[in-house]
Write a protein that holds these residues in place. Structure first.
Motif, PDB file in Angstrom:
ATOM      1  N   TRP A   1      68.286  39.768  35.019  1.00 47.65           N
ATOM      2  CA  TRP A   1      68.576  39.273  33.673  1.00 47.65           C
ATOM      3  C   TRP A   1      67.273  39.158  32.890  1.00 47.65           C
ATOM      4  O   TRP A   1      66.328  38.492  33.326  1.00 47.65           O
TER       5      TRP A   1
ATOM      6  N   SER B   1      71.983  38.155  26.791  1.00 48.99           N
ATOM      7  CA  SER B   1      72.096  38.321  28.253  1.00 48.99           C
ATOM      8  C   SER B   1      71.889  39.771  28.671  1.00 48.99           C
ATOM      9  O   SER B   1      72.465  40.229  29.659  1.00 48.99           O
TER      10      SER B   1
ATOM     11  N   ARG C   1      70.375  42.941  30.443  1.00 50.34           N
ATOM     12  CA  ARG C   1      69.910  42.967  31.836  1.00 50.34           C
ATOM     13  C   ARG C   1      69.684  44.399  32.308  1.00 50.34           C
ATOM     14  O   ARG C   1      70.178  45.354  31.701  1.00 50.34           O
TER      15      ARG C   1
END
Length: 368
Positions: free
Chosen positions: A306, A339, A341
């Motif tokens: 992440w 978020s 990643r």
């Protein structure tokens, strides 16, 4: 079309400004340094699977030439449906061109018979599109307690995935199965990998009541999907499922290749491949831990880092690509804002040298 073209150009500009415009690129021939493929067991390149596809092409040609109810259901399709039903201990199976089509067919076919559908918040887009808003709710990810609390007095269906595609985390299937509701599990990233004998969700559930979506494009290494479940449900879709009735069937050669891949998964060789995969995953996590690289918890081939900001994820992805290391860069709208990643997939075919090289590349991203 002029108005449409102008509107689409504005949409493109907005997406590009937000770093969210995507373009196709030609993928290279698979190498052992590719870490963005869902071919977890390496069966897409397995000689038995390739030979079955080639023989099927020789016997049946390149296409099925029609929908399943006209002329597209041939002997390899029948063998595959029987094989799936026996392997996963269900009554029958129904074949589709993709997992998206299978899920849409079942959603549209069955939703009217339920008072409420409860879906995990992170369910795949194919399990969300086209649902009437008044009929469904999305419970917090993996929250059995919330699903239990939201069960209504009428008929309920709980929909989840066995393994979630963005982080490789597994659903508590037995706990969901214990709730007083019908259960439907999309086993895209579980079949072939998890459960005894690689049987995926079927091996983790306490009984054979749950409907299963079994896509063939991940660990099975081919393409297409099946719904595997009870006779009544599947016969209904044969008669009412528009995605099934009005689509050309997958080629018989493809069905033969899928059968061959499942045969490998069921064999002692399949267990050896899964053991090798587990060892590769453990080795990757060990090297990352030693290098100070924080991974999201997962024992599945899907491993994620992440990074939060989209620009940072894109930069890491590009630095790795410059070293001929291909990993998935996942960003909104696929995942929530903030978020972004790196999504790394470990396969049984990755060598120790390839994994070491990947971790070295990740270390460079970390220090830079």
């Amino acid at each position: 079309m002029e108005r449409l073209t102008l509107s689409l150009a504005q949409h493109r500009q907005q997406r590009q400004a937000a770093l969210r415009w995507r373009s196709l690129r030609v993928a290279q021939v698979p190498t052992r340094d590719a870490f963005n493929r869902n071919d977890y067991l390496g069966l897409a390149q397995h000689p038995q699977v390739i030979a079955a596809f080639q023989q099927g092409l020789s016997d049946y040609g390149c296409g099925s030439a029609g929908s399943p109810l006209i002329c597209g259901y041939q002997a390899p399709h029948q063998r595959l449906t029987q094989q799936l039903a026996e392997w996963l201990e269900r009554d029958s199976a129904l074949l589709f061109s993709s997992g998206f089509a299978a899920n849409q067919c079942a959603l549209k076919g069955f939703h009217a018979y339920y008072d409420q559908l409860l879906l995990d918040r992170l369910c795949h887009a194919s399990l969300l599109a086209g649902l009437p808003p008044r009929k469904w709710r999305r419970f917090p990810h993996q929250s059995v307690a919330t699903a239990r609390q939201w069960l209504g007095e009428g008929t309920n269906s709980i929909i989840t995935e066995s393994v979630f595609s963005m982080d490789g985390d597994q659903a508590p299937l037995a706990e969901f199965a214990a709730l007083p509701a019908d259960l439907w599990v999309d086993d895209a990233h579980g079949i072939g990998v998890i459960g005894k004998g690689g049987r995926g969700a079927a091996a983790l559930l306490p009984d054979s009541h749950a409907l299963l979506t079994i896509p063939f494009g991940k660990a099975i290494g081919v393409m297409g999907a099946a719904l595997v479940g009870g006779t009544a449900e599947l016969e209904y879709l044969v008669n009412e499922g528009r995605e099934f009735i009005y689509s050309t069937a997958m080629p018989a050669a493809q069905a033969a290749a899928i059968s061959a891949a499942i045969t490998v998964i069921q064999s002692p060789e399949g267990e050896q491949i899964r053991q090798r995969l587990r060892e590769r995953i453990a080795r990757f996590r060990e090297l990352c831990r030693a290098a100070g690289i924080a991974l999201h918890p997962s024992e599945h081939p899907i491993q994620t880092i992440w990074l939060g900001a989209e620009q940072l994820a894109l930069a890491w992805g590009q630095r790795l690509a410059d070293q001929q290391l291909d990993c998935g860069v996942i960003r909104p709208p696929t995942v929530p804002a903030g978020s972004a990643r790196l999504r790394i997939t470990i396969t049984a075919n990755h060598t120790e040298a390839a994994i070491v090289r990947l971790v070295e590349g990740l270390k460079q991203c970390l220090t830079n």
